[in-house]
Scaffold this active site. Sequence first.
Site, mmCIF file in Angstrom:
data_model
loop_
_atom_site.group_PDB
_atom_site.id
_atom_site.type_symbol
_atom_site.label_atom_id
_atom_site.label_comp_id
_atom_site.label_asym_id
_atom_site.label_seq_id
_atom_site.Cartn_x
_atom_site.Cartn_y
_atom_site.Cartn_z
ATOM 1 N N PHE A 156 0.833 -1.216 0.000
ATOM 2 C CA PHE A 156 0.000 0.000 0.000
ATOM 3 C C PHE A 156 0.866 1.263 0.000
ATOM 4 O O PHE A 156 0.555 2.232 0.711
ATOM 5 C CB PHE A 156 -0.904 0.052 1.249
ATOM 6 C CG PHE A 156 -1.881 -1.071 1.394
ATOM 7 C CD1 PHE A 156 -2.250 -1.846 0.315
ATOM 8 C CD2 PHE A 156 -2.469 -1.339 2.628
ATOM 9 C CE1 PHE A 156 -3.180 -2.881 0.462
ATOM 10 C CE2 PHE A 156 -3.400 -2.363 2.783
ATOM 11 C CZ PHE A 156 -3.752 -3.148 1.692
ATOM 12 N N ARG A 243 -0.279 14.674 9.721
ATOM 13 C CA ARG A 243 -1.708 14.382 9.929
ATOM 14 C C ARG A 243 -2.590 15.608 9.736
ATOM 15 O O ARG A 243 -3.715 15.487 9.247
ATOM 16 C CB ARG A 243 -1.924 13.770 11.310
ATOM 17 C CG ARG A 243 -1.596 12.306 11.288
ATOM 18 C CD ARG A 243 -1.656 11.629 12.618
ATOM 19 N NE ARG A 243 -1.326 10.229 12.431
ATOM 20 C CZ ARG A 243 -0.646 9.495 13.294
ATOM 21 N NH1 ARG A 243 -0.214 10.027 14.414
ATOM 22 N NH2 ARG A 243 -0.392 8.233 13.035
ATOM 23 N N ILE A 337 -28.396 15.059 -1.229
ATOM 24 C CA ILE A 337 -29.085 16.257 -1.748
ATOM 25 C C ILE A 337 -29.181 16.198 -3.282
ATOM 26 O O ILE A 337 -30.138 16.687 -3.871
ATOM 27 C CB ILE A 337 -28.357 17.543 -1.269
ATOM 28 C CG1 ILE A 337 -28.627 17.738 0.224
ATOM 29 C CG2 ILE A 337 -28.787 18.780 -2.068
ATOM 30 C CD1 ILE A 337 -27.992 18.962 0.829
ATOM 31 N N GLU A 363 -2.409 6.995 6.805
ATOM 32 C CA GLU A 363 -1.662 7.775 7.830
ATOM 33 C C GLU A 363 -2.187 7.467 9.231
ATOM 34 O O GLU A 363 -2.258 8.346 10.093
ATOM 35 C CB GLU A 363 -1.712 9.263 7.523
ATOM 36 C CG GLU A 363 -1.091 9.552 6.170
ATOM 37 C CD GLU A 363 -0.133 10.713 6.144
ATOM 38 O OE1 GLU A 363 0.256 11.210 7.208
ATOM 39 O OE2 GLU A 363 0.243 11.087 5.032
HETATM 40 C C1 LIG Z 1 -4.480 3.953 -0.619
HETATM 41 C C2 LIG Z 1 -3.546 3.748 0.522
HETATM 42 C C3 LIG Z 1 -2.335 4.421 0.537
HETATM 43 C C4 LIG Z 1 -1.426 4.194 1.560
HETATM 44 N N1 LIG Z 1 -0.191 4.798 1.539
HETATM 45 C C5 LIG Z 1 0.763 4.422 2.425
HETATM 46 C C6 LIG Z 1 2.118 4.886 2.313
HETATM 47 O O1 LIG Z 1 2.433 5.700 1.447
HETATM 48 N N2 LIG Z 1 3.028 4.414 3.181
HETATM 49 C C7 LIG Z 1 2.733 3.522 4.153
HETATM 50 O O2 LIG Z 1 3.626 3.124 4.892
HETATM 51 N N3 LIG Z 1 1.454 3.067 4.306
HETATM 52 C C8 LIG Z 1 0.477 3.485 3.462
HETATM 53 N N4 LIG Z 1 -0.810 3.020 3.589
HETATM 54 C C9 LIG Z 1 -1.111 2.069 4.650
HETATM 55 C C10 LIG Z 1 -2.046 2.615 5.706
HETATM 56 O O3 LIG Z 1 -1.398 3.522 6.528
HETATM 57 C C11 LIG Z 1 -2.636 1.397 6.454
HETATM 58 O O4 LIG Z 1 -3.561 0.812 5.555
HETATM 59 C C12 LIG Z 1 -3.307 1.769 7.750
HETATM 60 O O5 LIG Z 1 -2.365 2.201 8.690
HETATM 61 C C13 LIG Z 1 -4.100 0.588 8.350
HETATM 62 O O6 LIG Z 1 -3.395 -0.610 8.301
HETATM 63 P P1 LIG Z 1 -4.137 -1.908 7.723
HETATM 64 O O7 LIG Z 1 -4.685 -1.533 6.390
HETATM 65 O O8 LIG Z 1 -3.166 -3.035 7.757
HETATM 66 O O9 LIG Z 1 -5.343 -2.186 8.690
HETATM 67 P P2 LIG Z 1 -5.317 -2.984 10.092
HETATM 68 O O10 LIG Z 1 -4.213 -2.480 10.941
HETATM 69 O O11 LIG Z 1 -5.360 -4.442 9.812
HETATM 70 O O12 LIG Z 1 -6.691 -2.516 10.725
HETATM 71 C C14 LIG Z 1 -7.956 -3.066 10.340
HETATM 72 C C15 LIG Z 1 -9.026 -2.440 11.215
HETATM 73 O O13 LIG Z 1 -8.775 -2.729 12.598
HETATM 74 C C16 LIG Z 1 -8.658 -1.532 13.332
HETATM 75 N N5 LIG Z 1 -7.631 -1.676 14.374
HETATM 76 C C17 LIG Z 1 -6.380 -2.190 14.244
HETATM 77 N N6 LIG Z 1 -5.735 -2.150 15.416
HETATM 78 C C18 LIG Z 1 -6.583 -1.591 16.310
HETATM 79 C C19 LIG Z 1 -6.511 -1.288 17.704
HETATM 80 N N7 LIG Z 1 -5.411 -1.508 18.423
HETATM 81 N N8 LIG Z 1 -7.599 -0.746 18.300
HETATM 82 C C20 LIG Z 1 -8.726 -0.485 17.589
HETATM 83 N N9 LIG Z 1 -8.852 -0.752 16.265
HETATM 84 C C21 LIG Z 1 -7.804 -1.290 15.640
HETATM 85 C C22 LIG Z 1 -8.253 -0.464 12.318
HETATM 86 O O14 LIG Z 1 -8.596 0.836 12.760
HETATM 87 C C23 LIG Z 1 -9.043 -0.898 11.100
HETATM 88 O O15 LIG Z 1 -10.361 -0.432 11.184
HETATM 89 C C24 LIG Z 1 -1.753 3.293 2.606
HETATM 90 C C25 LIG Z 1 -3.012 2.655 2.610
HETATM 91 C C26 LIG Z 1 -3.895 2.863 1.588
HETATM 92 C C27 LIG Z 1 -5.211 2.149 1.610
#
Ligand SMILES: Cc1cc2nc3c(=O)[nH]c(=O)nc-3n(C[C@H](O)[C@H](O)[C@H](O)COP(=O)(O)OP(=O)(O)OC[C@H]3O[C@@H](n4cnc5c(N)ncnc54)[C@H](O)[C@@H]3O)c2cc1C
Length: 385
Positions: A156, A243, A337, A363
Amino acid sequence: MIDFSLSEEQLALREMAREFAEKEMKPKAAKYDQGHETPTDVFQKAFEAGFMTCNIPAEYGGGELGNVDTVIVSEELAAGCAGMYTTIMANSLAYTPLILFGSPEQKKRFLAPATRKMTFASFCLTEREAGSDAGGLKSRALKDGSDFVINGSKCFITNGGIADLYVVFALTAPGKGKRGISAVIVPRDTPGVSVGKVEDKMGHRASNTAEVFFDDVRVPRANLLGREGLGFMVAMKTLDNTRAPVGAAGVGVARAALDYAVEYAKKRVQFGKAIALFQANQLKIAQMAMEINAARHLVWNAAWLMDRGKPCGKESAMAKCFASDVAMRTTTEALQICGGYGYMKDYPMEKLMRDAKLLQIYEGTNEIQRLVIAHEVVGPVRDAK
Ligand SMILES: Cc1cc2nc3c(=O)[nH]c(=O)nc-3n(C[C@H](O)[C@H](O)[C@H](O)COP(=O)(O)OP(=O)(O)OC[C@H]3O[C@@H](n4cnc5c(N)ncnc54)[C@H](O)[C@@H]3O)c2cc1C
């Protein structure tokens, strides 16, 4: 003293960013969204206007914008096209660790060239098994003579497929958890760097999001950012800084949706009246306008604190979380709307709604932002166990 007015320079900057968004981004937003393409023509112009390198210090050829300046620009560009904005912002995200922790020599080597020719950069933290739990990453950067040898993969990654420079977070001391993570600068042309799947996304489709692989990638130890073992702190401090701009993008997307809905409601006639005259729609419009204003103030407050070097972890998290939630709520209500027309791809509203969603995820998800806020608000608690 509280002063919400913008300086002459900031007003001019806002005007310039607004004009760029209106002329260069908005007219092409639907085309690049539907084609899932990288609009290099727009980015070349954004580079010439200084947006691609706006946070790089003037000493190295950049715009050296302050944080309030940055959120002003972010709101405008995201109102033009959030996908294009994400590409521009990802450059700033990757340059921030260099700006905050790079040595003068590293800044000269890696930041100065970025201001002379349009290039892309990526911040590589997330891995398949380490998203919100970024401290659990598995990529390694092990010392070998005067080099680090990097092995692992990142997913990602914004600009991942098009970047010339990667800031990679990897374990230099496996077994030490977060304290074993370091940040290393990796030029794209280093042997062993390759790009995997380019993601097909719901929104921000003009931005490139890809997997990046590192197979026995050898970089000199001089590419270490800051000190060994401080990589997790480098990543968190970077995200504290970036952020508020994500929050500003939320304000921009929400504002674009509200503006469109208001214009639509003034023209659309049902039951013999413009639908803007129905109180049900007016209540929605008032709610959206209030929330957008509140979100902008949170964003400006976080940026203002950053400009003064004050602690702002909680405020940045509030700005990002609240403003992106406002973007999601506003685009949903604004689309309502516009009725069926809002749902059709011929009109800009459905794109705004798809774009808003990502702001709640990247982020650091909004759940993680709420944990950051609660951690500070609650403070230390004695565990009963
Ligand atoms: C289009 C896109 C661009 C991106 N660009 C970058 C980039 O340039 N560089 C980079 O490094 N990353 C990037 N990311 C990664 C992004 O930061 C992560 O997707 C994000 O941090 C969430 O990680 P995950 O997708 O693995 O979800 P997960 O960590 O698996 O989380 C899944 C769900 O569980 C919840 N959750 C997880 N842990 C907890 C907790 N302790 N308490 C409560 N809820 C929790 C989350 O809030 C979420 O709703 C990008 C992502 C996308 C989709």
